[in-house]
Design a protein around this motif. Structure first.
Motif, PDB file in Angstrom:
ATOM      1  N   ILE A 160      25.709 -35.580 -10.836  1.00 38.21           N
ATOM      2  CA  ILE A 160      24.507 -34.803 -11.166  1.00 38.21           C
ATOM      3  C   ILE A 160      24.821 -33.784 -12.265  1.00 38.21           C
ATOM      4  CG2 ILE A 160      23.490 -35.174  -8.881  1.00 38.21           C
ATOM      5  CD1 ILE A 160      24.089 -32.290  -8.184  1.00 38.21           C
ATOM      6  N   THR A 161      26.081 -33.341 -12.346  1.00 34.35           N
ATOM      7  CA  THR A 161      26.476 -32.473 -13.459  1.00 34.35           C
ATOM      8  C   THR A 161      26.377 -33.226 -14.775  1.00 34.35           C
ATOM      9  OG1 THR A 161      27.956 -31.187 -12.026  1.00 34.35           O
ATOM     10  CG2 THR A 161      28.324 -31.019 -14.391  1.00 34.35           C
ATOM     11  N   GLN A 162      26.603 -34.543 -14.731  1.00 36.53           N
ATOM     12  CA  GLN A 162      26.452 -35.385 -15.917  1.00 36.53           C
ATOM     13  C   GLN A 162      24.989 -35.689 -16.239  1.00 36.53           C
ATOM     14  OE1 GLN A 162      28.878 -38.948 -15.467  1.00 36.53           O
ATOM     15  NE2 GLN A 162      30.531 -37.747 -14.563  1.00 36.53           N
ATOM     16  N   GLY A 163      24.065 -35.202 -15.403  1.00 33.81           N
ATOM     17  CA  GLY A 163      22.647 -35.381 -15.685  1.00 33.81           C
ATOM     18  C   GLY A 163      21.988 -36.535 -14.955  1.00 33.81           C
ATOM     19  N   LYS A 164      22.702 -37.137 -13.997  1.00 29.28           N
ATOM     20  CA  LYS A 164      22.140 -38.265 -13.260  1.00 29.28           C
ATOM     21  C   LYS A 164      21.113 -37.773 -12.238  1.00 29.28           C
ATOM     22  CE  LYS A 164      24.995 -41.468 -14.994  1.00 29.28           C
ATOM     23  NZ  LYS A 164      25.753 -40.661 -15.957  1.00 29.28           N
ATOM     24  N   SER A 165      20.027 -38.519 -12.094  1.00 27.08           N
ATOM     25  CA  SER A 165      19.025 -38.221 -11.071  1.00 27.08           C
ATOM     26  C   SER A 165      19.507 -38.725  -9.718  1.00 27.08           C
ATOM     27  CB  SER A 165      17.703 -38.908 -11.421  1.00 27.08           C
ATOM     28  OG  SER A 165      17.833 -40.322 -11.311  1.00 27.08           O
ATOM     29  N   ASN A 166      18.788 -38.330  -8.649  1.00 28.06           N
ATOM     30  CA  ASN A 166      19.140 -38.835  -7.325  1.00 28.06           C
ATOM     31  C   ASN A 166      19.074 -40.363  -7.285  1.00 28.06           C
ATOM     32  OD1 ASN A 166      19.288 -36.163  -6.648  1.00 28.06           O
ATOM     33  ND2 ASN A 166      17.900 -36.288  -4.892  1.00 28.06           N
ATOM     34  N   ALA A 167      18.062 -40.931  -7.935  1.00 31.30           N
ATOM     35  CA  ALA A 167      17.927 -42.389  -7.966  1.00 31.30           C
ATOM     36  C   ALA A 167      19.100 -43.022  -8.709  1.00 31.30           C
ATOM     37  CB  ALA A 167      16.610 -42.779  -8.620  1.00 31.30           C
ATOM     38  N   ASP A 168      19.528 -42.388  -9.797  1.00 35.56           N
ATOM     39  CA  ASP A 168      20.690 -42.883 -10.538  1.00 35.56           C
ATOM     40  C   ASP A 168      21.936 -42.865  -9.653  1.00 35.56           C
ATOM     41  OD1 ASP A 168      19.282 -43.196 -12.935  1.00 35.56           O
ATOM     42  OD2 ASP A 168      19.760 -41.168 -13.616  1.00 35.56           O
ATOM     43  N   GLN A 198      21.462 -24.529 -10.293  1.00 33.63           N
ATOM     44  CA  GLN A 198      22.613 -23.688  -9.932  1.00 33.63           C
ATOM     45  C   GLN A 198      23.840 -24.545  -9.632  1.00 33.63           C
ATOM     46  OE1 GLN A 198      21.006 -21.436  -6.640  1.00 33.63           O
ATOM     47  NE2 GLN A 198      20.355 -19.738  -7.954  1.00 33.63           N
ATOM     48  N   ALA A 199      23.633 -25.686  -8.963  1.00 36.50           N
ATOM     49  CA  ALA A 199      24.756 -26.576  -8.647  1.00 36.50           C
ATOM     50  C   ALA A 199      25.372 -27.142  -9.920  1.00 36.50           C
ATOM     51  CB  ALA A 199      24.292 -27.702  -7.729  1.00 36.50           C
ATOM     52  N   VAL A 200      24.515 -27.526 -10.870  1.00 37.49           N
ATOM     53  CA  VAL A 200      25.014 -28.081 -12.132  1.00 37.49           C
ATOM     54  C   VAL A 200      25.786 -27.017 -12.900  1.00 37.49           C
ATOM     55  CG1 VAL A 200      24.310 -28.952 -14.396  1.00 37.49           C
ATOM     56  CG2 VAL A 200      23.289 -29.902 -12.322  1.00 37.49           C
ATOM     57  N   LEU A 201      25.257 -25.800 -12.952  1.00 41.19           N
ATOM     58  CA  LEU A 201      25.964 -24.716 -13.646  1.00 41.19           C
ATOM     59  C   LEU A 201      27.311 -24.444 -12.992  1.00 41.19           C
ATOM     60  CD1 LEU A 201      23.010 -22.245 -14.352  1.00 41.19           C
ATOM     61  CD2 LEU A 201      24.260 -23.644 -16.019  1.00 41.19           C
ATOM     62  N   TRP A 202      27.345 -24.487 -11.662  1.00 39.25           N
ATOM     63  CA  TRP A 202      28.610 -24.323 -10.945  1.00 39.25           C
ATOM     64  C   TRP A 202      29.569 -25.448 -11.333  1.00 39.25           C
ATOM     65  CZ3 TRP A 202      32.116 -26.609  -7.814  1.00 39.25           C
ATOM     66  CH2 TRP A 202      32.983 -25.795  -7.082  1.00 39.25           C
ATOM     67  N   GLY A 207      34.941 -27.551 -13.745  1.00 36.70           N
ATOM     68  CA  GLY A 207      35.644 -28.781 -14.086  1.00 36.70           C
ATOM     69  C   GLY A 207      34.972 -30.077 -13.706  1.00 36.70           C
ATOM     70  N   PHE A 208      33.639 -30.070 -13.596  1.00 34.72           N
ATOM     71  CA  PHE A 208      32.939 -31.293 -13.198  1.00 34.72           C
ATOM     72  C   PHE A 208      32.337 -32.058 -14.376  1.00 34.72           C
ATOM     73  CE2 PHE A 208      33.528 -29.443  -9.140  1.00 34.72           C
ATOM     74  CZ  PHE A 208      33.455 -30.474  -8.225  1.00 34.72           C
ATOM     75  N   THR A 209      32.613 -31.626 -15.584  1.00 30.54           N
ATOM     76  CA  THR A 209      32.234 -32.420 -16.749  1.00 30.54           C
ATOM     77  C   THR A 209      33.437 -33.259 -17.163  1.00 30.54           C
ATOM     78  OG1 THR A 209      32.789 -30.520 -18.150  1.00 30.54           O
ATOM     79  CG2 THR A 209      30.461 -30.844 -17.610  1.00 30.54           C
ATOM     80  N   PRO A 210      33.212 -34.482 -17.639  1.00 26.38           N
ATOM     81  CA  PRO A 210      34.342 -35.365 -17.975  1.00 26.38           C
ATOM     82  C   PRO A 210      35.265 -34.757 -19.016  1.00 26.38           C
ATOM     83  CG  PRO A 210      32.296 -36.611 -17.871  1.00 26.38           C
ATOM     84  CD  PRO A 210      31.917 -35.162 -17.779  1.00 26.38           C
TER      85      PRO A 210
END
Length: 222
Positions: A160-168, A198-202, A207-210
């Motif tokens: 989800i940090t990479q921008g994926k939706s729940n469906a993705d 907030q989760a994505v910003l965290w 270190g959750f981006t590739p």
């Protein structure tokens, strides 16, 4: 499985996250007389000729094995093995169809992983029996482990940090949408956040981006 040969086999570790491949490298270190890590690649092509490429599935699009085909086609990679705990039959079949020479479980203790890599190097095709629970072997590492996230929770946060939706996420991981939602609620609780933003910003801050990095000659390897 074969007995260790005199010369250790050379292995490249591949994933999009430095911490993940470093964790596997550290786990293999005590078996350096049998397996030598030649390089660690995060979002980069294998550069040195190696006997086996170990492709870690952490936060990878598990239902799209095009990357496996790219690794198999790389003339520097003699054999390619997927390293995962997701043993959905379609994923195993897809990996084999794309040319993977092994499909190994992250629940394997290090000594069994080493023996499996030796067997693959010797020409066998090895598919692990899936473990009873999706727990990684001791020594593994992943982003967020220190903050209490399980590997699967960390994978979903990475996606989800990479921008994926729940469906993705559900499609890529072969989880149901409700299971994905349940994981996300648990992630929010563990991180102390109240929204996806907030989760994505965290995730971005922790270190959750590739990564985009190569470590050659890991600890003096070839």
């Amino acid at each position: 499985m074969p007995h260790p040969s005199r010369a250790p086999i050379t292995v490249a570790l591949v994933d999009d996250y430095d911490v993940v491949v470093k964790g596997v490298a550290n786990m293999l270190e005590p078996y350096r007389d049998r397996v030598v890590v030649a390089e660690l690649d995060s979002t980069m092509a294998v550069k040195d000729p190696v006997d086996v490429v170990l492709y870690d599935s952490f936060a990878q699009p598990e239902s799209d094995h095009e990357e496996i085909g790219v690794l198999v086609a790389n003339p520097r990679a003699h054999r390619v093995v997927v390293y995962t705990w997701n043993f959905h039959p379609e994923l195993v079949e897809s990996a084999r169809k794309h040319g993977a020479h092994g499909y190994l479980s992250k629940t394997l203790p290090a000594r069994e992983l080493v023996a499996a890599l030796e067997a693959v190097h010797a020409g066998e095709v090895i598919v692990s029996e899936p473990g009873p629970r999706p727990r990684s072997a001791p020594g593994q590492d992943w982003p967020g482990r220190g903050e209490g996230l399980s590997e699967r929770e960390a994978e979903i946060l990475a996606l989800i940090t990479q921008g994926k939706s729940n469906a993705d996420v559900a499609r890529l991981t072969y989880l149901s949408p409700n299971t994905v939602k349940s994981y996300i609620r648990t992630i929010y609780r563990k991180l102390g956040v109240g929204s996806r933003t907030q989760a994505v910003l965290w995730g971005v801050d922790h270190g959750f981006t590739p990564d985009h990095h190569r470590i050659e000659h890991w600890r003096g390897g070839p």
